[in-house]
Design an enzyme around this catalytic site. Structure first.
Site, PDB file in Angstrom:
ATOM      1  N   GLY A 171       0.837  -1.202   0.000  1.00 33.69           N
ATOM      2  CA  GLY A 171       0.000   0.000   0.000  1.00 33.69           C
ATOM      3  C   GLY A 171       0.867   1.246   0.000  1.00 33.69           C
ATOM      4  O   GLY A 171       1.881   1.297   0.697  1.00 33.69           O
ATOM      5  N   ARG A 225       0.784  -5.066  -5.060  1.00 31.31           N
ATOM      6  CA  ARG A 225       0.980  -6.256  -4.232  1.00 31.31           C
ATOM      7  C   ARG A 225       1.112  -7.404  -5.229  1.00 31.31           C
ATOM      8  O   ARG A 225       0.272  -7.558  -6.102  1.00 31.31           O
ATOM      9  CB  ARG A 225      -0.220  -6.476  -3.315  1.00 31.31           C
ATOM     10  N   ASP A 258       5.405  -4.844   5.919  1.00 29.63           N
ATOM     11  CA  ASP A 258       5.863  -6.186   6.298  1.00 29.63           C
ATOM     12  C   ASP A 258       6.022  -7.144   5.117  1.00 29.63           C
ATOM     13  O   ASP A 258       7.022  -7.851   5.015  1.00 29.63           O
ATOM     14  CB  ASP A 258       4.853  -6.814   7.275  1.00 29.63           C
ATOM     15  N   THR A 314       4.471   2.379   5.486  1.00 25.39           N
ATOM     16  CA  THR A 314       3.057   1.972   5.470  1.00 25.39           C
ATOM     17  C   THR A 314       2.320   2.849   6.470  1.00 25.39           C
ATOM     18  O   THR A 314       2.866   3.156   7.540  1.00 25.39           O
ATOM     19  CB  THR A 314       2.835   0.486   5.841  1.00 25.39           C
ATOM     20  N   ASP A 335       0.052   1.977   8.293  1.00 25.00           N
ATOM     21  CA  ASP A 335      -0.448   1.177   9.428  1.00 25.00           C
ATOM     22  C   ASP A 335       0.432   1.233  10.676  1.00 25.00           C
ATOM     23  O   ASP A 335      -0.043   0.955  11.778  1.00 25.00           O
ATOM     24  CB  ASP A 335      -0.622  -0.285   9.001  1.00 25.00           C
ATOM     25  N   ASP A 370       2.590  -0.819  11.829  1.00 26.73           N
ATOM     26  CA  ASP A 370       2.499  -2.072  12.589  1.00 26.73           C
ATOM     27  C   ASP A 370       3.655  -3.031  12.292  1.00 26.73           C
ATOM     28  O   ASP A 370       3.584  -4.206  12.622  1.00 26.73           O
ATOM     29  CB  ASP A 370       1.171  -2.775  12.265  1.00 26.73           C
ATOM     30  N   ARG A 395     -25.343  14.545  18.466  1.00 25.90           N
ATOM     31  CA  ARG A 395     -25.399  13.220  17.859  1.00 25.90           C
ATOM     32  C   ARG A 395     -24.150  12.415  18.144  1.00 25.90           C
ATOM     33  O   ARG A 395     -23.087  12.978  18.404  1.00 25.90           O
ATOM     34  CB  ARG A 395     -25.451  13.410  16.338  1.00 25.90           C
ATOM     35  N   ARG A 452      -6.794  -2.808   8.533  1.00 22.50           N
ATOM     36  CA  ARG A 452      -7.469  -4.110   8.426  1.00 22.50           C
ATOM     37  C   ARG A 452      -7.015  -5.028   9.562  1.00 22.50           C
ATOM     38  O   ARG A 452      -7.796  -5.773  10.106  1.00 22.50           O
ATOM     39  CB  ARG A 452      -7.158  -4.729   7.058  1.00 22.50           C
TER      40      ARG A 452
HETATM   41  O1  F6P Z   1      -1.820   0.522   3.453  1.00 21.31           O
HETATM   42  C1  F6P Z   1      -2.364  -0.026   4.583  1.00 21.31           C
HETATM   43  C2  F6P Z   1      -3.808  -0.366   4.376  1.00 21.31           C
HETATM   44  O2  F6P Z   1      -4.475   0.804   4.120  1.00 21.31           O
HETATM   45  C3  F6P Z   1      -4.490  -1.088   5.510  1.00 21.31           C
HETATM   46  O3  F6P Z   1      -4.927  -0.287   6.541  1.00 21.31           O
HETATM   47  C4  F6P Z   1      -5.614  -1.796   4.824  1.00 21.31           C
HETATM   48  O4  F6P Z   1      -5.922  -2.951   5.504  1.00 21.31           O
HETATM   49  C5  F6P Z   1      -5.070  -2.079   3.462  1.00 21.31           C
HETATM   50  O5  F6P Z   1      -3.977  -1.193   3.274  1.00 21.31           O
HETATM   51  C6  F6P Z   1      -6.062  -1.924   2.378  1.00 21.31           C
HETATM   52  O6  F6P Z   1      -5.406  -1.809   1.149  1.00 21.31           O
HETATM   53  P1  F6P Z   1      -6.012  -2.248  -0.238  1.00 21.31           P
HETATM   54  O7  F6P Z   1      -7.432  -1.806  -0.246  1.00 21.31           O
HETATM   55  O8  F6P Z   1      -5.153  -1.539  -1.232  1.00 21.31           O
HETATM   56  O9  F6P Z   1      -5.878  -3.735  -0.302  1.00 21.31           O
END
Ligand code: F6P
Length: 320
Positions: free
Chosen positions: A12, A73, A104, A126, A128, A130, A163, A172
């Site tokens: 990503g 990817r 990762d 990234t 994330d 993580d 609200r 994810r």
């Molecule tokens: O780049 C990280 C991230 O945005 C995560 O938070 C998410 O799970 C994932 O990539 C979603 O990426 P894609 O929709 O490109 O598979």
């Protein structure tokens, strides 16, 4: 023969990847190396898509989100056959070092190539935040600031209409964006994939807030727990709340990098080139105790960076 470095971005995209690229290319040229950019991550290695990069090739990108090399990817690269093909291609074009900018999965690819004999260095990139082995990944600060800006606007209208606002953020498998956004915006509740969610905890918190005279609230949910829509339905099923729902989505991954991300990317890119110059199979450029260091792949475990539980408690404590 002059050193020939290849660089690619993978997984990503993240704000600051371009700043890291700029740094890698210019630091390498400063050493009189030749540099080639591989398009679309590891997919570009298999499809043999590359171009030479010069100082000017990376001009005007420091402030841009995304990645000028593009990214992907690539499942085919995860196979031994794919990796062999990539190595053969790099050898044919005279590349003797590779720098990978990604998360990762990208580091796993870089590590496989290093184990097969090609020196590689990974720069963590990234949103994330993580990755195993590093306290920080390029793009996280920018993504959190983008989410924060959006939530602050949503708060204005949630307050005015008394609200509950549910905001779904990215992550994810990781709750770092959700947690940091929640802390920075003063959210009442945050849901992260790392912790089991109990509806009773949420309804009890909202009840306490209401009792205390608070008539609006912000709930941040990481996409990996459930969607904002599902959460709204489940909350409505057991209370009289009719929350608004906002899904922030890909705006968190795009946009200009923050000052922190540009600076970190520039420093990491420079160190990556220094490390690539030394003999040795492979390293991750990491942030540890606020210092940028190189860590051999072999010293990095499988454990992803854990959540800051103190921050999690603080969000609850301060949002009453
Ligand atoms: O780049 C990280 C991230 O945005 C995560 O938070 C998410 O799970 C994932 O990539 C979603 O990426 P894609 O929709 O490109 O598979």
């Amino acid at each position: 023969m002059a050193t020939k470095l290849a660089v690619l971005t993978s997984g990503g995209d993240a704000p600051g990847m371009n700043a890291a690229l700029r740094s890698v290319v210019r630091a390498a040229i400063y050493r009189d190396w030749n540099v080639v950019g591989i398009a679309r991550g590891f997919a570009g290695l298999l499809e043999e898509e590359f171009r030479p990069l010069f100082r000017r090739s990376v001009g005007g990108i420091i402030h841009r989100g995304g990645t000028m090399l593009r990214t992907a990817r690539c499942e085919a690269f995860a196979t031994v056959e794919g990796q062999r093909q990539a190595l053969a291609f790099l050898e044919r074009i005279g590349v003797d070092r590779l720098i990978v900018i990604g998360g990762d999965g990208s580091m796993a690819g870089a590590r496989a190539l290093a184990e097969a004999g090609l020196p590689t260095v990974t720069i963590p990139g990234t949103i994330d935040n993580d990755m195993a082995g590093t306290d920080y990944t390029i793009g996280f600060d920018s993504a959190v600031n983008t989410a924060l800006q959006a939530v602050n606007m949503i708060r204005d209208t949630a307050y005015s209409h008394e609200r509950i606002a549910i905001v779904e953020v990215m992550g994810r498998h990781s709750g770092h964006i959700a947690l940091s956004t929640a802390a920075a915006c003063g959210a009442e509740f945050v849901l992260v994939p790392e912790l089991t969610f109990h509806m009773d905890d949420l309804t009890a918190k909202l009840r306490r807030c209401r009792y205390d005279g608070k008539k609006h609230g912000i709930i941040i949910v990481a996409e990996g727990v459930m969607s904002g829509y599902e959460l709204a339905e489940r909350l409505h099923a057991v209370t009289d709340y009719e929350p608004s729902i906002t899904v922030l989505g890909y705006i968190q991954r795009g946009g200009a990098p923050s000052a922190y991300d540009v600076t970190t990317a520039s420093r990491m890119g420079d160190l990556a080139v220094d490390i690539a110059a030394e003999p040795g199979a492979g390293h991750l450029i990491a942030m540890r105790d606020n210092r940028i260091v190189a860590v051999p792949y072999a010293d990095i475990g499988d454990t992803k960076r854990g959540l800051d539980m103190q921050l999690y408690q603080l969000i609850d404590e301060l949002s009453m």
